[in-house]
Motif scaffolding. Structure first.
Motif, mmCIF file in Angstrom:
data_model
loop_
_atom_site.group_PDB
_atom_site.id
_atom_site.type_symbol
_atom_site.label_atom_id
_atom_site.label_comp_id
_atom_site.label_asym_id
_atom_site.label_seq_id
_atom_site.Cartn_x
_atom_site.Cartn_y
_atom_site.Cartn_z
ATOM 1 N N GLU A 22 -10.481 -25.460 -46.967
ATOM 2 C CA GLU A 22 -10.968 -26.788 -47.081
ATOM 3 C C GLU A 22 -12.226 -26.994 -47.621
ATOM 4 N N VAL A 23 -12.613 -28.214 -47.887
ATOM 5 C CA VAL A 23 -13.924 -28.662 -48.283
ATOM 6 C C VAL A 23 -14.853 -28.124 -47.140
ATOM 7 N N GLU A 24 -16.064 -27.512 -47.444
ATOM 8 C CA GLU A 24 -17.084 -26.880 -46.762
ATOM 9 C C GLU A 24 -16.899 -25.531 -46.386
ATOM 10 N N ASP A 25 -15.714 -25.133 -46.487
ATOM 11 C CA ASP A 25 -15.346 -23.824 -45.966
ATOM 12 C C ASP A 25 -15.975 -22.759 -46.947
ATOM 13 N N VAL A 26 -16.540 -21.694 -46.578
ATOM 14 C CA VAL A 26 -17.180 -20.675 -47.304
ATOM 15 C C VAL A 26 -16.208 -19.385 -47.483
ATOM 16 N N VAL A 27 -16.015 -19.085 -48.767
ATOM 17 C CA VAL A 27 -15.167 -17.711 -49.015
ATOM 18 C C VAL A 27 -15.854 -16.767 -49.576
ATOM 19 N N THR A 28 -15.606 -15.531 -49.298
ATOM 20 C CA THR A 28 -16.037 -14.469 -50.011
ATOM 21 C C THR A 28 -15.237 -13.740 -50.719
ATOM 22 N N VAL A 29 -15.316 -13.674 -52.054
ATOM 23 C CA VAL A 29 -14.782 -12.905 -53.245
ATOM 24 C C VAL A 29 -15.426 -11.537 -53.620
ATOM 25 N N ARG A 30 -14.223 -10.778 -53.511
ATOM 26 C CA ARG A 30 -14.778 -9.182 -53.918
ATOM 27 C C ARG A 30 -15.028 -9.331 -55.521
ATOM 28 N N ALA A 31 -15.912 -8.912 -56.080
ATOM 29 C CA ALA A 31 -16.476 -8.846 -57.507
ATOM 30 C C ALA A 31 -16.797 -7.469 -57.717
ATOM 31 N N PRO A 32 -16.652 -7.031 -58.984
ATOM 32 C CA PRO A 32 -17.114 -5.755 -59.332
ATOM 33 C C PRO A 32 -18.617 -5.476 -58.979
#
Length: 158
Positions: free
Chosen positions: A134-144
């Motif tokens: 949802e809005v204001e959630d923080v997500v972590t994305v695994r990037a190279p």
């Protein structure tokens, strides 16, 4: 075979390409083959071989599009009750927390993805991280280059 998600716009685009291939390209190629045949010996006729190659490509693309459309689950985002969550078809504005760089992406099917048009595949790491948030959630994305944290700024269902 599993259904593949596709937006309404993506399905329309595929149908338009299919119509173009069947009603314009196919007849043009058939005419080119007829003209090339009229020139005689087909073994050494470059025009004939080129037209047959075009025909093979066009027929392959027609079959591919028909298969994609028959296996598509067309989702109209304007009819989805998402309850403020990121879902397939949603347009999401996110901000990279460290750099404060903002980007807007629409989450679409594999065949519709085009980063230049800000459309990312449902199977991409960013989309997978965003789905259900949802809005204001923080997500972590695994990037190279390592993990990147994003905050969801807004979600639109257009």
């Amino acid at each position: 075979m599993n259904k593949v998600p596709l937006t309404v716009k993506g399905a329309e685009k595929l149908r338009a390409e299919l119509d173009e291939l069947k009603s314009v390209v196919r007849p043009r190629i058939i005419a080119a083959i007829a003209v090339a045949r009229a020139h005689g010996d087909l073994k050494e006729n470059a025009e004939y071989h080129a037209a047959k190659e075009q025909q093979s490509f066009a027929e392959g693309r027609i079959a591919e599009i028909e298969s994609k459309l028959s296996n598509a689950q067309i989702i109209d985002i304007t009819q989805v009750d998402a309850n403020g969550k990121v879902v397939f078809g949603a347009t999401v504005e996110i901000e990279e927390i460290e750099s404060e760089r903002k980007v807007i992406y629409q989450i679409v099917g594999e065949d519709e993805a085009n980063i230049k048009e800000s459309r990312i595949s449902i199977g991409s790491p960013i989309a997978r991280a965003l789905i259900g948030k949802e809005v204001e959630d923080v997500v972590t994305v695994r990037a190279p280059a390592g993990n990147v944290d994003y905050e969801i700024i807004s979600i639109q269902y257009i």
